[in-house]
Motif scaffolding. Structure first.
Motif, PDB file in Angstrom:
ATOM      1  N   GLY A  55       0.852  -1.159   0.203  1.00 19.33           N
ATOM      2  CA  GLY A  55      -0.032   0.229   0.040  1.00 19.33           C
ATOM      3  C   GLY A  55       0.729   1.187  -0.024  1.00 19.33           C
ATOM      4  N   LEU A  56       0.302   2.222   0.219  1.00 13.91           N
ATOM      5  CA  LEU A  56       0.941   3.580   0.325  1.00 13.91           C
ATOM      6  C   LEU A  56       0.965   4.188   1.732  1.00 13.91           C
ATOM      7  N   VAL A  57       2.142   4.495   2.164  1.00 10.08           N
ATOM      8  CA  VAL A  57       2.354   4.773   3.484  1.00 10.08           C
ATOM      9  C   VAL A  57       3.294   6.025   3.561  1.00 10.08           C
ATOM     10  N   GLN A  58       3.447   6.833   4.351  1.00 10.38           N
ATOM     11  CA  GLN A  58       4.263   8.022   4.362  1.00 10.38           C
ATOM     12  C   GLN A  58       5.477   7.733   5.111  1.00 10.38           C
ATOM     13  N   ALA A  59       6.632   8.253   4.867  1.00  9.13           N
ATOM     14  CA  ALA A  59       8.001   8.140   5.368  1.00  9.13           C
ATOM     15  C   ALA A  59       7.817   7.889   7.024  1.00  9.13           C
ATOM     16  N   GLY A  60       8.567   7.006   7.562  1.00  2.00           N
ATOM     17  CA  GLY A  60       8.467   6.682   8.955  1.00  2.00           C
ATOM     18  C   GLY A  60       7.406   5.976   9.307  1.00  2.00           C
ATOM     19  N   SER A 115       9.636   2.041  10.187  1.00  2.00           N
ATOM     20  CA  SER A 115      10.309   3.358   9.775  1.00  2.00           C
ATOM     21  C   SER A 115      10.562   3.383   8.383  1.00  2.00           C
ATOM     22  N   LEU A 116       9.677   3.236   7.574  1.00  2.00           N
ATOM     23  CA  LEU A 116       9.834   3.135   6.123  1.00  2.00           C
ATOM     24  C   LEU A 116      10.512   4.399   5.736  1.00  2.00           C
ATOM     25  N   LYS A 117      11.088   3.879   4.667  1.00  2.00           N
ATOM     26  CA  LYS A 117      11.822   5.303   3.688  1.00  2.00           C
ATOM     27  C   LYS A 117      11.432   5.185   2.439  1.00  2.00           C
ATOM     28  N   PRO A 118      11.573   6.326   1.680  1.00  6.56           N
ATOM     29  CA  PRO A 118      11.113   6.533   0.373  1.00  6.56           C
ATOM     30  C   PRO A 118      11.907   5.521  -0.444  1.00  6.56           C
ATOM     31  N   ARG A 142      20.487 -14.749  -3.232  1.00  3.69           N
ATOM     32  CA  ARG A 142      20.412 -14.575  -4.942  1.00  3.69           C
ATOM     33  C   ARG A 142      18.921 -15.104  -5.309  1.00  3.69           C
ATOM     34  N   SER A 143      18.316 -14.100  -6.008  1.00  2.00           N
ATOM     35  CA  SER A 143      17.075 -14.383  -6.586  1.00  2.00           C
ATOM     36  C   SER A 143      16.787 -15.538  -7.506  1.00  2.00           C
ATOM     37  N   ASN A 144      18.016 -15.803  -8.251  1.00  2.00           N
ATOM     38  CA  ASN A 144      17.971 -16.822  -9.435  1.00  2.00           C
ATOM     39  C   ASN A 144      17.879 -18.225  -8.854  1.00  2.00           C
ATOM     40  N   VAL A 145      17.962 -18.324  -7.577  1.00  2.00           N
ATOM     41  CA  VAL A 145      18.219 -19.759  -7.174  1.00  2.00           C
ATOM     42  C   VAL A 145      16.734 -20.215  -6.385  1.00  2.00           C
ATOM     43  N   TYR A 146      15.606 -19.494  -6.654  1.00  2.00           N
ATOM     44  CA  TYR A 146      14.346 -19.693  -5.725  1.00  2.00           C
ATOM     45  C   TYR A 146      13.555 -20.411  -6.750  1.00  2.00           C
ATOM     46  N   ASP A 147      12.632 -21.360  -6.066  1.00  2.00           N
ATOM     47  CA  ASP A 147      11.956 -22.416  -6.902  1.00  2.00           C
ATOM     48  C   ASP A 147      10.619 -21.636  -7.204  1.00  2.00           C
ATOM     49  N   TYR A 148       9.994 -20.955  -6.424  1.00  2.00           N
ATOM     50  CA  TYR A 148       8.631 -20.460  -6.217  1.00  2.00           C
ATOM     51  C   TYR A 148       8.643 -19.189  -6.061  1.00  2.00           C
ATOM     52  N   TRP A 149       7.774 -18.317  -6.744  1.00  2.00           N
ATOM     53  CA  TRP A 149       7.448 -16.988  -6.466  1.00  2.00           C
ATOM     54  C   TRP A 149       6.039 -16.807  -6.322  1.00  2.00           C
ATOM     55  N   GLY A 150       5.621 -16.081  -5.520  1.00  2.00           N
ATOM     56  CA  GLY A 150       4.411 -15.263  -5.430  1.00  2.00           C
ATOM     57  C   GLY A 150       4.415 -14.026  -6.480  1.00  2.00           C
ATOM     58  N   GLN A 151       3.142 -13.564  -6.611  1.00  2.00           N
ATOM     59  CA  GLN A 151       3.049 -12.386  -7.307  1.00  2.00           C
ATOM     60  C   GLN A 151       3.279 -11.155  -6.417  1.00  2.00           C
ATOM     61  N   GLY A 152       3.786 -10.038  -6.999  1.00  2.00           N
ATOM     62  CA  GLY A 152       4.260  -8.923  -6.205  1.00  2.00           C
ATOM     63  C   GLY A 152       3.349  -8.055  -5.452  1.00  2.00           C
ATOM     64  N   THR A 153       3.561  -7.295  -4.584  1.00  2.00           N
ATOM     65  CA  THR A 153       2.633  -6.233  -3.941  1.00  2.00           C
ATOM     66  C   THR A 153       3.479  -5.188  -3.839  1.00  2.00           C
ATOM     67  N   LEU A 154       2.826  -3.960  -4.324  1.00  2.00           N
ATOM     68  CA  LEU A 154       3.522  -2.878  -4.303  1.00  2.00           C
ATOM     69  C   LEU A 154       3.480  -2.233  -3.255  1.00  2.00           C
ATOM     70  N   VAL A 155       4.434  -1.599  -2.558  1.00  2.00           N
ATOM     71  CA  VAL A 155       4.800  -0.647  -1.323  1.00  2.00           C
ATOM     72  C   VAL A 155       5.327   0.595  -2.049  1.00  2.00           C
ATOM     73  N   THR A 156       4.732   1.647  -1.550  1.00  2.00           N
ATOM     74  CA  THR A 156       4.990   3.054  -2.057  1.00  2.00           C
ATOM     75  C   THR A 156       5.221   3.857  -0.579  1.00  2.00           C
ATOM     76  N   VAL A 157       6.294   4.362  -0.509  1.00  2.00           N
ATOM     77  CA  VAL A 157       6.399   5.151   0.556  1.00  2.00           C
ATOM     78  C   VAL A 157       6.719   6.624   0.248  1.00  2.00           C
ATOM     79  N   SER A 158       6.078   7.601   0.597  1.00  2.00           N
ATOM     80  CA  SER A 158       5.973   8.905   0.117  1.00  2.00           C
ATOM     81  C   SER A 158       6.714   9.742   1.264  1.00  2.00           C
ATOM     82  N   SER A 159       7.433  10.764   0.625  1.00  2.00           N
ATOM     83  CA  SER A 159       8.420  11.670   1.526  1.00  2.00           C
ATOM     84  C   SER A 159       7.611  12.984   2.096  1.00  2.00           C
TER      85      SER A 159
END
Length: 122
Positions: free
Chosen positions: A9-14, A84-87, A105-122
Motif C-alpha cells: 500500500g501507500l504509506v508516509q515515510a516513517g 520506519s519506512l523510507k522512500p 540470490r533471486s535466481n536460485v529460488y524455486d517458487y515466486w508469488g505475485q508482487g505487492t506494491l509498497v509506496t513510501v511517500s516523503s
C-alpha cells in the motif's frame, strides 16, 4: 498457487506496513521463505529470508533494525513487518521459496508469488 503475497500500500515515510505471504502447506513446511523487492528501473534485490525451521534469518543491511521476517505455522504464512519506512523502500515486494539452504540470490529460488506494491511517500 504456491505463494500469494498481500499487504502492500501507500504509506508516509516513517510509517509501517506488514506484508503477508500465504503458502501451500507443502511449501511452507519444507522450504525456506524469502522476501525480495524490485524498485522501478532497478534489479531485484534480496530483503530477508527465514529458514524452514525458523532458526536462521538474514536481512539486507539497509533494512536491519527496521524490518522483521517471521513465519506462522498455524497459518502457513510468512510475514514481513516493515517499520520506519523510507522512500527508498518503495518497490514491488515478492515472496519466494527454495530449499534446502537459505540464499540471497533471486535466481536460485524455486517458487515466486505475485508482487505487492509498497509506496513510501516523503
Amino acid at each position: 498457487v504456491q505463494l500469494q503475497a498481500s499487504g502492500g500500500g501507500l504509506v508516509q515515510a516513517g510509517g509501517s506496513l506488514s506484508l503477508s505471504c500465504a503458502a501451500s502447506a507443502q511449501v511452507f513446511s519444507n522450504y525456506n521463505l524469502a522476501w525480495f523487492r524490485r524498485a522501478p528501473g532497478k534489479k531485484m534485490e534480496f530483503v530477508a529470508v527465514i529458514s524452514a525451521s525458523g532458526s536462521s534469518i538474514e536481512y539486507r543491511d539497509s533494512v536491519k533494525g527496521r524490518f522483521t521476517i517471521s513465519r506462522d505455522s498455524a497459518k502457513n504464512t510468512v510475514f514481513l513487518q516493515m517499520n520506519s519506512l523510507k522512500p527508498e523502500d518503495t518497490a514491488v515486494y515478492y515472496c519466494a521459496a527454495k530449499r534446502p539452504f537459505i540464499a540471497v540470490r533471486s535466481n536460485v529460488y524455486d517458487y515466486w508469488g505475485q508482487g505487492t506494491l509498497v509506496t513510501v511517500s516523503s
